[in-house]
Design a protein around this motif. Structure first.
Motif, PDB file in Angstrom:
ATOM      1  N   PHE A 152       0.797  -1.254   0.027  1.00  0.00           N
ATOM      2  CA  PHE A 152       0.081  -0.018   0.000  1.00  0.00           C
ATOM      3  C   PHE A 152       0.755   1.216   0.040  1.00  0.00           C
ATOM      4  O   PHE A 152       2.139   1.100   0.263  1.00  0.00           O
ATOM      5  CB  PHE A 152      -0.793   0.107   1.051  1.00  0.00           C
ATOM      6  CG  PHE A 152      -0.288  -0.055   2.654  1.00  0.00           C
ATOM      7  CD1 PHE A 152       0.124   1.075   3.163  1.00  0.00           C
ATOM      8  CD2 PHE A 152       0.013  -1.348   3.236  1.00  0.00           C
ATOM      9  CE1 PHE A 152       0.820   1.175   4.359  1.00  0.00           C
ATOM     10  CE2 PHE A 152       0.540  -1.300   4.427  1.00  0.00           C
ATOM     11  CZ  PHE A 152       0.978  -0.061   5.126  1.00  0.00           C
ATOM     12  N   ASN A 153       0.277   2.565  -0.277  1.00  0.00           N
ATOM     13  CA  ASN A 153       1.086   3.605  -0.180  1.00  0.00           C
ATOM     14  C   ASN A 153       2.024   3.775  -1.224  1.00  0.00           C
ATOM     15  O   ASN A 153       3.258   4.142  -0.821  1.00  0.00           O
ATOM     16  CB  ASN A 153       1.479   4.133   1.332  1.00  0.00           C
ATOM     17  CG  ASN A 153       1.903   5.531   1.317  1.00  0.00           C
ATOM     18  OD1 ASN A 153       2.822   5.892   2.269  1.00  0.00           O
ATOM     19  ND2 ASN A 153       1.181   6.346   0.452  1.00  0.00           N
ATOM     20  N   ASN A 154       1.813   2.939  -2.282  1.00  0.00           N
ATOM     21  CA  ASN A 154       2.915   2.882  -3.335  1.00  0.00           C
ATOM     22  C   ASN A 154       4.340   2.233  -2.974  1.00  0.00           C
ATOM     23  O   ASN A 154       5.378   2.630  -3.330  1.00  0.00           O
ATOM     24  CB  ASN A 154       3.319   4.345  -4.112  1.00  0.00           C
ATOM     25  CG  ASN A 154       1.999   4.919  -4.820  1.00  0.00           C
ATOM     26  OD1 ASN A 154       1.233   4.436  -5.491  1.00  0.00           O
ATOM     27  ND2 ASN A 154       1.652   6.366  -4.393  1.00  0.00           N
ATOM     28  N   ASN A 155       4.036   1.127  -2.287  1.00  0.00           N
ATOM     29  CA  ASN A 155       4.961   0.368  -1.697  1.00  0.00           C
ATOM     30  C   ASN A 155       6.457   1.375  -0.961  1.00  0.00           C
ATOM     31  O   ASN A 155       7.295   1.239  -1.008  1.00  0.00           O
ATOM     32  CB  ASN A 155       5.880  -0.420  -2.940  1.00  0.00           C
ATOM     33  CG  ASN A 155       5.215  -1.370  -3.561  1.00  0.00           C
ATOM     34  OD1 ASN A 155       4.756  -1.500  -4.445  1.00  0.00           O
ATOM     35  ND2 ASN A 155       4.742  -2.318  -2.623  1.00  0.00           N
ATOM     36  N   LYS A 156       5.790   2.339  -0.422  1.00  0.00           N
ATOM     37  CA  LYS A 156       6.641   3.199   0.325  1.00  0.00           C
ATOM     38  C   LYS A 156       7.225   2.751   1.547  1.00  0.00           C
ATOM     39  O   LYS A 156       8.278   3.117   2.115  1.00  0.00           O
ATOM     40  CB  LYS A 156       5.878   4.788   0.343  1.00  0.00           C
ATOM     41  CG  LYS A 156       6.026   5.656  -0.910  1.00  0.00           C
ATOM     42  CD  LYS A 156       5.536   7.014  -0.646  1.00  0.00           C
ATOM     43  CE  LYS A 156       5.392   7.726  -2.001  1.00  0.00           C
ATOM     44  NZ  LYS A 156       4.670   9.036  -1.534  1.00  0.00           N
ATOM     45  N   TRP A 157       6.374   2.088   2.052  1.00  0.00           N
ATOM     46  CA  TRP A 157       6.797   1.413   3.446  1.00  0.00           C
ATOM     47  C   TRP A 157       7.279   0.077   3.509  1.00  0.00           C
ATOM     48  O   TRP A 157       6.762  -0.690   2.632  1.00  0.00           O
ATOM     49  CB  TRP A 157       5.616   1.756   4.410  1.00  0.00           C
ATOM     50  CG  TRP A 157       5.046   2.783   4.887  1.00  0.00           C
ATOM     51  CD1 TRP A 157       4.077   3.629   4.276  1.00  0.00           C
ATOM     52  CD2 TRP A 157       5.537   3.531   5.962  1.00  0.00           C
ATOM     53  NE1 TRP A 157       4.025   4.698   5.032  1.00  0.00           N
ATOM     54  CE2 TRP A 157       4.966   4.887   5.860  1.00  0.00           C
ATOM     55  CE3 TRP A 157       6.477   3.447   6.881  1.00  0.00           C
ATOM     56  CZ2 TRP A 157       5.200   5.832   6.642  1.00  0.00           C
ATOM     57  CZ3 TRP A 157       6.981   4.355   7.852  1.00  0.00           C
ATOM     58  CH2 TRP A 157       6.372   5.574   7.848  1.00  0.00           C
ATOM     59  N   ALA A 158       7.969  -0.421   4.498  1.00  0.00           N
ATOM     60  CA  ALA A 158       8.856  -1.513   4.272  1.00  0.00           C
ATOM     61  C   ALA A 158       9.281  -1.735   5.743  1.00  0.00           C
ATOM     62  O   ALA A 158       9.549  -1.012   6.694  1.00  0.00           O
ATOM     63  CB  ALA A 158      10.032  -1.788   3.454  1.00  0.00           C
ATOM     64  N   ILE A 159       9.329  -3.151   6.006  1.00  0.00           N
ATOM     65  CA  ILE A 159       9.978  -3.636   7.220  1.00  0.00           C
ATOM     66  C   ILE A 159      11.261  -4.644   6.801  1.00  0.00           C
ATOM     67  O   ILE A 159      11.096  -5.233   5.622  1.00  0.00           O
ATOM     68  CB  ILE A 159       9.170  -4.519   8.031  1.00  0.00           C
ATOM     69  CG1 ILE A 159       8.549  -5.638   7.319  1.00  0.00           C
ATOM     70  CG2 ILE A 159       7.886  -3.493   8.573  1.00  0.00           C
ATOM     71  CD1 ILE A 159       7.372  -6.440   8.112  1.00  0.00           C
ATOM     72  N   PHE A 160      12.011  -4.661   7.476  1.00  0.00           N
ATOM     73  CA  PHE A 160      13.272  -5.313   7.347  1.00  0.00           C
ATOM     74  C   PHE A 160      14.167  -5.896   8.213  1.00  0.00           C
ATOM     75  O   PHE A 160      13.808  -5.468   9.607  1.00  0.00           O
ATOM     76  CB  PHE A 160      14.497  -4.431   6.481  1.00  0.00           C
ATOM     77  CG  PHE A 160      14.839  -3.294   7.247  1.00  0.00           C
ATOM     78  CD1 PHE A 160      16.111  -3.495   7.855  1.00  0.00           C
ATOM     79  CD2 PHE A 160      14.078  -2.022   7.535  1.00  0.00           C
ATOM     80  CE1 PHE A 160      16.669  -2.290   8.504  1.00  0.00           C
ATOM     81  CE2 PHE A 160      14.808  -1.061   8.121  1.00  0.00           C
ATOM     82  CZ  PHE A 160      15.916  -1.108   8.915  1.00  0.00           C
ATOM     83  N   ILE A 161      15.077  -6.780   8.047  1.00  0.00           N
ATOM     84  CA  ILE A 161      15.846  -7.423   9.042  1.00  0.00           C
ATOM     85  C   ILE A 161      17.186  -7.748   8.218  1.00  0.00           C
ATOM     86  O   ILE A 161      17.167  -8.069   7.393  1.00  0.00           O
ATOM     87  CB  ILE A 161      15.573  -8.796   9.667  1.00  0.00           C
ATOM     88  CG1 ILE A 161      16.463  -9.193  10.868  1.00  0.00           C
ATOM     89  CG2 ILE A 161      15.006  -9.813   8.711  1.00  0.00           C
ATOM     90  CD1 ILE A 161      15.958 -10.261  11.645  1.00  0.00           C
ATOM     91  N   ASP A 162      18.197  -7.165   9.016  1.00  0.00           N
ATOM     92  CA  ASP A 162      19.682  -7.330   8.370  1.00  0.00           C
ATOM     93  C   ASP A 162      21.005  -7.844   9.495  1.00  0.00           C
ATOM     94  O   ASP A 162      21.558  -6.826   9.766  1.00  0.00           O
ATOM     95  CB  ASP A 162      20.170  -5.711   7.621  1.00  0.00           C
ATOM     96  CG  ASP A 162      20.250  -4.677   8.413  1.00  0.00           C
ATOM     97  OD1 ASP A 162      19.679  -4.799   9.668  1.00  0.00           O
ATOM     98  OD2 ASP A 162      20.614  -3.680   8.174  1.00  0.00           O
ATOM     99  N   PRO A 163      20.734  -9.001   9.644  1.00  0.00           N
ATOM    100  CA  PRO A 163      21.659  -9.662  10.615  1.00  0.00           C
ATOM    101  C   PRO A 163      23.051  -9.312   9.762  1.00  0.00           C
ATOM    102  O   PRO A 163      23.387  -9.354   8.707  1.00  0.00           O
ATOM    103  CB  PRO A 163      21.576 -11.027  10.571  1.00  0.00           C
ATOM    104  CG  PRO A 163      20.602 -11.353   9.023  1.00  0.00           C
ATOM    105  CD  PRO A 163      19.659 -10.013   8.725  1.00  0.00           C
ATOM    106  N   SER A 164      24.093  -9.067  10.933  1.00  0.00           N
ATOM    107  CA  SER A 164      25.449  -8.936  10.293  1.00  0.00           C
ATOM    108  C   SER A 164      26.438  -9.246  11.355  1.00  0.00           C
ATOM    109  O   SER A 164      26.092  -9.221  12.728  1.00  0.00           O
ATOM    110  CB  SER A 164      25.782  -7.509  10.145  1.00  0.00           C
ATOM    111  OG  SER A 164      25.574  -6.460  10.928  1.00  0.00           O
TER     112      SER A 164
END
Length: 430
Positions: free
Chosen positions: A271-283
């Motif tokens: 929604f909202n033109n794919n402007k919102w995201a959630i993420f996980i970035d292990p390092s």
């Protein structure tokens, strides 16, 4: 730390002001039934709006279209909102706010409704948080809500008012589908009314059948995978408050440049033109350093502090994109979240050196504790990404020093802070 956060926030606001708004060619219909071509800011609303921004031309100033002065607005073959005076049941579906009445509690309201289906019968929707309602309008008849309500019965069990199924059977019968399996959801209701309109294709002449739901559903969620390399600028400090029997101790370790490899998994919301995201970035990260603290008045005695801190970082956050071009291939992003840090094979050592006694040492270990982060960055060609991320000072939740020689007296609880600023380079794998 407050100064750093303030500077980051100001920078984010400044960068966002340069972002291109997504205005698309559309139209409005005013209260006097005048239709005007214009450019509408397409925000792909999750909740039904009561106002929107539009421009008469792309170079003109923005105007606010409100429910008070606009009867209809839309972008051709993309979306359409119409204003209606409706009777709507606004009963909450939150379990702690359910009432004990099965009957819908209608109130009068003026709302924009999103058009889902245009045909012999039109289908509309309204959403505001957990409140989701669907409406139908047949020809020149008045608009009505499809009734659905959750309530608590006399035994405080959850009951369902499914009157919308009765409405479908009585007002929109179609032998091509079974109403018993129709859920009070967009997809189910859209599919039903499509079949009904095809059952009654000759009910109205010159009806243009448009499936706005199908158009909108083409914009789906996206799952992105990145390989990333972070360059961390990290500094660690240990301190022990003084007591009556022990002097204050402090170890300030050097600022280190650390390479931190990892991956990122990002889920862009539909929604909202794919402007919102959630993420996980292990390092992975590894910090090593050593420092010497001389005794305040005994030059023959000093303390050597060494640290080896290895951990798997698991940042989990939310991200907002701001597009720089109409193709959405160049964009800024801003994110924030929490980092769960999992240390392993990590310890700090305190060693006493003296000319008059043998060396004595003790060690501490680290425990898991989260901290917050803020970041902003740039995406180029949907492939390359650079991010600048500030991590709030991390308390390492140290266990007490353990005396390795059984000579240094009681254990003491140390305080710590671990500060990191990172530059992260990422490449999209798929």
């Amino acid at each position: 730390m407050k100064i750093k956060i303030t500077l980051i926030v100001l920078l984010l606001i400044g960068l966002n002001s340069f972002c291109q708004n997504n205005y698309e060619k559309g139209y409005i219909i005013t209260n006097d039934n005048t239709k005007k071509e214009c450019y509408i800011k397409n925000e792909d609303w999750l909740n039904t709006p009561n106002q929107f921004l539009y421009k008469i031309s792309l170079n003109a100033d923005s105007n606010i279209g409100s429910i008070k002065n606009i009867k209809e607005f839309g972008v051709v073959n993309l979306f359409k909102y119409k204003r209606f005076d409706v009777n709507i049941d606004k009963s909450s579906h939150k379990l702690d706010k359910l009432d004990h009445s099965r009957q819908s509690s209608f109130v009068e309201d003026t709302l924009f409704l999103r058009t889902l289906i245009v045909g012999s019968v039109n289908l509309y929707s309204y959403r505001n948080g957990d409140l989701v309602r669907f409406f139908y309008k047949k020809g020149k008849e008045s608009i009505n809500q499809l009734e659905y309500k959750l309530y608590k019965d006399v035994n405080n069990r959850i009951g369902k008012n499914l009157n919308y199924l009765k409405q479908l059977r009585e007002y929109f019968p179609c032998n091509k589908t079974n109403t018993k399996r129709i859920k009070y959801k967009e997809r189910d209701l859209v599919e039903y009314f499509i079949k009904y309109n095809s059952c009654n294709n000759n009910s109205y002449d010159n009806i243009e059948n448009i499936n706005y739901y199908s158009i909108k559903s083409k914009q789906k969620s996206k799952l992105n995978f990145y390989a990333k390399l972070g360059i961390n600028f990290s500094k660690l400090q240990l301190s022990l408050p003084g007591t009556l029997v022990n002097e204050e101790r402090e170890a300030n370790f050097d600022l280190k440049t650390i390479f931190s490899p990892g991956i990122e998994i990002e889920y862009q919301l539909p929604f909202n033109n794919n402007k919102w995201a959630i993420f996980i970035d292990p390092s992975y990260q590894s910090y090593k350093s050593e420092t010497v603290q001389k005794h305040s008045f005994l030059s023959s005695q000093n303390k050597i502090y060494s640290i080896s801190y290895k951990s798997l970082e698991l940042p989990l956050g939310a991200r907002y994109y701001s597009f720089l071009d109409n193709h959405k291939t160049h964009k800024l992003f801003f994110n924030a979240g929490i980092t769960i840090d999992i240390p392993f094979n990590s310890s700090a050592t305190e060693k006493f050196n003296s000319q008059f006694s043998p060396p004595k040492s003790s060690t501490i270990s680290f425990k898991l504790i989260p901290n917050f982060f803020l970041g902003f960055g740039y995406v180029m060609d949907e492939k390359y990404k650079i991010e600048f991320r500030y991590n709030a000072s991390r308390k390492l939740n140290l266990s007490s020093f353990k005396n390795n020689n059984s000579v240094i007296g009681p254990q003491h609880f140390w305080q710590s802070s671990y500060d990191t600023f990172a530059i992260i380079f990422s490449y999209k794998l798929f």
